[in-house]
Scaffold this motif. Sequence first.
Motif, PDB file in Angstrom:
ATOM      1  N   TYR A  51       0.859  -1.187   0.000  1.00 45.62           N
ATOM      2  CA  TYR A  51       0.000   0.000   0.000  1.00 45.62           C
ATOM      3  C   TYR A  51       0.883   1.220   0.000  1.00 45.62           C
ATOM      4  O   TYR A  51       2.106   1.127   0.100  1.00 45.62           O
ATOM      5  CB  TYR A  51      -0.925  -0.018   1.229  1.00 45.62           C
ATOM      6  N   ILE A  52       0.274   2.388  -0.151  1.00 45.03           N
ATOM      7  CA  ILE A  52       1.007   3.642  -0.174  1.00 45.03           C
ATOM      8  C   ILE A  52       1.423   4.029   1.251  1.00 45.03           C
ATOM      9  O   ILE A  52       0.904   3.486   2.224  1.00 45.03           O
ATOM     10  CB  ILE A  52       0.141   4.758  -0.790  1.00 45.03           C
ATOM     11  N   PRO A  53       2.373   4.972   1.399  1.00 52.78           N
ATOM     12  CA  PRO A  53       2.711   5.444   2.742  1.00 52.78           C
ATOM     13  C   PRO A  53       1.461   5.908   3.480  1.00 52.78           C
ATOM     14  O   PRO A  53       0.652   6.674   2.946  1.00 52.78           O
ATOM     15  CB  PRO A  53       3.670   6.604   2.467  1.00 52.78           C
ATOM     16  N   ASN A  54       1.284   5.449   4.706  1.00 54.30           N
ATOM     17  CA  ASN A  54       0.031   5.692   5.414  1.00 54.30           C
ATOM     18  C   ASN A  54       0.264   5.565   6.917  1.00 54.30           C
ATOM     19  O   ASN A  54       1.141   4.823   7.355  1.00 54.30           O
ATOM     20  CB  ASN A  54      -1.019   4.680   4.937  1.00 54.30           C
ATOM     21  N   ILE A  55      -0.548   6.249   7.686  1.00 56.67           N
ATOM     22  CA  ILE A  55      -0.409   6.234   9.138  1.00 56.67           C
ATOM     23  C   ILE A  55      -0.559   4.820   9.703  1.00 56.67           C
ATOM     24  O   ILE A  55      -0.057   4.526  10.788  1.00 56.67           O
ATOM     25  CB  ILE A  55      -1.439   7.190   9.783  1.00 56.67           C
ATOM     26  N   GLN A  56      -1.224   3.926   8.966  1.00 51.05           N
ATOM     27  CA  GLN A  56      -1.394   2.561   9.463  1.00 51.05           C
ATOM     28  C   GLN A  56      -0.069   1.826   9.606  1.00 51.05           C
ATOM     29  O   GLN A  56       0.019   0.824  10.325  1.00 51.05           O
ATOM     30  CB  GLN A  56      -2.313   1.760   8.536  1.00 51.05           C
ATOM     31  N   PHE A  57       0.970   2.316   8.928  1.00 50.88           N
ATOM     32  CA  PHE A  57       2.286   1.682   9.023  1.00 50.88           C
ATOM     33  C   PHE A  57       3.165   2.337  10.082  1.00 50.88           C
ATOM     34  O   PHE A  57       4.385   2.154  10.092  1.00 50.88           O
ATOM     35  CB  PHE A  57       2.993   1.721   7.666  1.00 50.88           C
ATOM     36  N   ALA A  58       2.550   3.068  10.990  1.00 53.90           N
ATOM     37  CA  ALA A  58       3.300   3.739  12.054  1.00 53.90           C
ATOM     38  C   ALA A  58       4.247   2.804  12.805  1.00 53.90           C
ATOM     39  O   ALA A  58       5.370   3.205  13.140  1.00 53.90           O
ATOM     40  CB  ALA A  58       2.342   4.420  13.024  1.00 53.90           C
ATOM     41  N   PRO A  59       3.875   1.546  13.088  1.00 54.00           N
ATOM     42  CA  PRO A  59       4.813   0.672  13.799  1.00 54.00           C
ATOM     43  C   PRO A  59       6.129   0.470  13.053  1.00 54.00           C
ATOM     44  O   PRO A  59       7.191   0.387  13.684  1.00 54.00           O
ATOM     45  CB  PRO A  59       4.040  -0.652  13.921  1.00 54.00           C
ATOM     46  N   LEU A  60       6.055   0.403  11.734  1.00 50.70           N
ATOM     47  CA  LEU A  60       7.289   0.251  10.953  1.00 50.70           C
ATOM     48  C   LEU A  60       8.107   1.533  10.988  1.00 50.70           C
ATOM     49  O   LEU A  60       9.335   1.489  11.104  1.00 50.70           O
ATOM     50  CB  LEU A  60       6.957  -0.137   9.513  1.00 50.70           C
ATOM     51  N   TYR A  61       7.420   2.663  10.866  1.00 52.46           N
ATOM     52  CA  TYR A  61       8.147   3.939  10.917  1.00 52.46           C
ATOM     53  C   TYR A  61       8.832   4.123  12.268  1.00 52.46           C
ATOM     54  O   TYR A  61       9.983   4.577  12.340  1.00 52.46           O
ATOM     55  CB  TYR A  61       7.178   5.109  10.665  1.00 52.46           C
ATOM     56  N   VAL A  62       8.142   3.778  13.326  1.00 52.05           N
ATOM     57  CA  VAL A  62       8.709   3.917  14.666  1.00 52.05           C
ATOM     58  C   VAL A  62       9.900   2.986  14.839  1.00 52.05           C
ATOM     59  O   VAL A  62      10.958   3.380  15.357  1.00 52.05           O
ATOM     60  CB  VAL A  62       7.641   3.634  15.738  1.00 52.05           C
ATOM     61  N   ALA A  63       9.750   1.742  14.384  1.00 52.21           N
ATOM     62  CA  ALA A  63      10.839   0.777  14.532  1.00 52.21           C
ATOM     63  C   ALA A  63      12.067   1.208  13.748  1.00 52.21           C
ATOM     64  O   ALA A  63      13.207   1.069  14.217  1.00 52.21           O
ATOM     65  CB  ALA A  63      10.378  -0.604  14.075  1.00 52.21           C
ATOM     66  N   ILE A  64      11.854   1.765  12.547  1.00 54.97           N
ATOM     67  CA  ILE A  64      12.979   2.242  11.739  1.00 54.97           C
ATOM     68  C   ILE A  64      13.607   3.472  12.375  1.00 54.97           C
ATOM     69  O   ILE A  64      14.834   3.571  12.515  1.00 54.97           O
ATOM     70  CB  ILE A  64      12.511   2.533  10.305  1.00 54.97           C
ATOM     71  N   GLU A  65      12.765   4.418  12.762  1.00 55.69           N
ATOM     72  CA  GLU A  65      13.263   5.680  13.312  1.00 55.69           C
ATOM     73  C   GLU A  65      14.044   5.471  14.605  1.00 55.69           C
ATOM     74  O   GLU A  65      15.060   6.132  14.849  1.00 55.69           O
ATOM     75  CB  GLU A  65      12.087   6.626  13.552  1.00 55.69           C
ATOM     76  N   LYS A  66      13.583   4.550  15.427  1.00 51.80           N
ATOM     77  CA  LYS A  66      14.244   4.303  16.708  1.00 51.80           C
ATOM     78  C   LYS A  66      15.374   3.285  16.614  1.00 51.80           C
ATOM     79  O   LYS A  66      16.015   2.975  17.620  1.00 51.80           O
ATOM     80  CB  LYS A  66      13.211   3.847  17.746  1.00 51.80           C
ATOM     81  N   GLY A  67      15.615   2.783  15.417  1.00 55.23           N
ATOM     82  CA  GLY A  67      16.745   1.873  15.222  1.00 55.23           C
ATOM     83  C   GLY A  67      16.522   0.468  15.721  1.00 55.23           C
ATOM     84  O   GLY A  67      17.487  -0.273  15.946  1.00 55.23           O
ATOM     85  N   TYR A  68      15.267   0.053  15.870  1.00 52.40           N
ATOM     86  CA  TYR A  68      15.012  -1.282  16.393  1.00 52.40           C
ATOM     87  C   TYR A  68      15.482  -2.371  15.427  1.00 52.40           C
ATOM     88  O   TYR A  68      15.981  -3.418  15.865  1.00 52.40           O
ATOM     89  CB  TYR A  68      13.527  -1.469  16.689  1.00 52.40           C
ATOM     90  N   HIS A  69      15.304  -2.130  14.127  1.00 52.52           N
ATOM     91  CA  HIS A  69      15.793  -3.104  13.158  1.00 52.52           C
ATOM     92  C   HIS A  69      17.321  -3.121  13.129  1.00 52.52           C
ATOM     93  O   HIS A  69      17.944  -4.188  13.038  1.00 52.52           O
ATOM     94  CB  HIS A  69      15.246  -2.797  11.757  1.00 52.52           C
ATOM     95  N   ARG A  70      17.928  -1.938  13.201  1.00 57.88           N
ATOM     96  CA  ARG A  70      19.393  -1.874  13.213  1.00 57.88           C
ATOM     97  C   ARG A  70      19.959  -2.565  14.454  1.00 57.88           C
ATOM     98  O   ARG A  70      21.029  -3.176  14.391  1.00 57.88           O
ATOM     99  CB  ARG A  70      19.861  -0.416  13.133  1.00 57.88           C
ATOM    100  N   ASP A  71      19.245  -2.464  15.559  1.00 58.02           N
ATOM    101  CA  ASP A  71      19.674  -3.183  16.761  1.00 58.02           C
ATOM    102  C   ASP A  71      19.744  -4.682  16.508  1.00 58.02           C
ATOM    103  O   ASP A  71      20.516  -5.398  17.163  1.00 58.02           O
ATOM    104  CB  ASP A  71      18.705  -2.924  17.919  1.00 58.02           C
ATOM    105  N   GLU A  72      18.935  -5.146  15.584  1.00 58.14           N
ATOM    106  CA  GLU A  72      18.892  -6.573  15.239  1.00 58.14           C
ATOM    107  C   GLU A  72      19.753  -6.899  14.022  1.00 58.14           C
ATOM    108  O   GLU A  72      19.694  -8.012  13.492  1.00 58.14           O
ATOM    109  CB  GLU A  72      17.442  -6.999  14.966  1.00 58.14           C
ATOM    110  N   GLY A  73      20.547  -5.910  13.559  1.00 55.32           N
ATOM    111  CA  GLY A  73      21.428  -6.144  12.417  1.00 55.32           C
ATOM    112  C   GLY A  73      20.743  -6.077  11.071  1.00 55.32           C
ATOM    113  O   GLY A  73      21.243  -6.636  10.084  1.00 55.32           O
ATOM    114  N   LEU A  74      19.636  -5.356  10.995  1.00 58.85           N
ATOM    115  CA  LEU A  74      18.850  -5.290   9.762  1.00 58.85           C
ATOM    116  C   LEU A  74      18.750  -3.855   9.252  1.00 58.85           C
ATOM    117  O   LEU A  74      18.604  -2.913  10.038  1.00 58.85           O
ATOM    118  CB  LEU A  74      17.439  -5.840   9.996  1.00 58.85           C
ATOM    119  N   GLU A  75      18.802  -3.704   7.952  1.00 62.35           N
ATOM    120  CA  GLU A  75      18.605  -2.409   7.294  1.00 62.35           C
ATOM    121  C   GLU A  75      17.342  -2.531   6.449  1.00 62.35           C
ATOM    122  O   GLU A  75      17.324  -3.199   5.420  1.00 62.35           O
ATOM    123  CB  GLU A  75      19.803  -2.066   6.404  1.00 62.35           C
ATOM    124  N   ILE A  76      16.251  -1.879   6.890  1.00 58.93           N
ATOM    125  CA  ILE A  76      14.943  -2.055   6.269  1.00 58.93           C
ATOM    126  C   ILE A  76      14.657  -0.952   5.261  1.00 58.93           C
ATOM    127  O   ILE A  76      14.829   0.233   5.548  1.00 58.93           O
ATOM    128  CB  ILE A  76      13.826  -2.072   7.328  1.00 58.93           C
TER     129      ILE A  76
END
Length: 341
Positions: A51-76
């Motif tokens: 889907y297009i960028p949308n507020i429903q994807f806030a969990p992904l934006y938060v996880a990316i912005e706060k580096g949660y994926h990078r903490d796990e060794g992932l670049e999303i």
Amino acid sequence: MVFSWKPKRLRTWFCGVLALALVGMLSGGCGSSLTVSPTPTLTPIRLPVGYIPNIQFAPLYVAIEKGYHRDEGLEITLDYSMETDNVALVGANTLPFAIVSGEQVLLGRAQGLPVVYVMAWYRDYPVGVAAPSGLGLRTPADLRGRRIGIPGLYGASYIGLRALLSAGGVPEEAVHLESIGFNQVEALISGQVEAAVVYITNEPIQLQARGYAVDVLRVADYMALVSNGLITNERTLRESPDLVRRMIRATLRGLQDVVNDPAAAYAISEKYVENLNQADRAVQMEVLKTSIGLWQQNPWGYSDPQAWENMVRVLREMGLINQPLEVTQAYTNAYLPREQP
């Protein structure tokens, strides 16, 4: 009936395999040896969300912005292309993950694609049927004989409608379906249709914001079905189980943060969703809060076996699955974090 065509089946085709590598480094000096710790290398992940960028994807934006994926060794990198073959790409191991709806997993497996649903995002199926309050829409049985607008005879909207009709004992032939695309709000306001299949996190909120009172029949109030979640494939589960666990952990941290502080999540989302800072904040915040109410919590990410059984039954009734299918192979809860908040 307005429609004479049938829902499109998932097109199966296979692509190449995505290569993921970690790089190590060892250096030495003359007359002595010195081991240098390798520079951490992030594993790149392209994640289709459908889907297009949308507020429903806030969990992904938060996880990316706060580096949660990078903490796990992932670049999303989020993929917003309206790609219809995400299930096929994951099934072919061209992509390791995607966010898709549960019925697509079952349709894919029915065609031999080894995709597996590993983390539920939504607990409740987000589809419903909305109608002006004066119509008297109270139960699914009230849909009989109505002119119902629908984007098309495909996808989650059509499956949700069929589930509601089934719950009300109403055959599809007893309603009049009209193709309206994704113009449900306008179609209802103009009277083009009496009712419309909607996403309950979207059109009902828009209608109410514009002063139109509506009644909504929620699919989830009558039948548990599998909605959006994270999928991978059997090869990734077999060869890289830790990758799956890391992806799930990071994503669930984002979900938890949004639930705990929607306002902060909204502010982060403004960086990722164009013009969100200029949108009607009250409406968009209501979309986010309604979405939170549909997400799978307690336990986080858990797949409900009964919802999978119900989905198989609906797909069989629709004639989309005809062959034997072992539903327990389509999903797993085994990779969710053992410690839940």
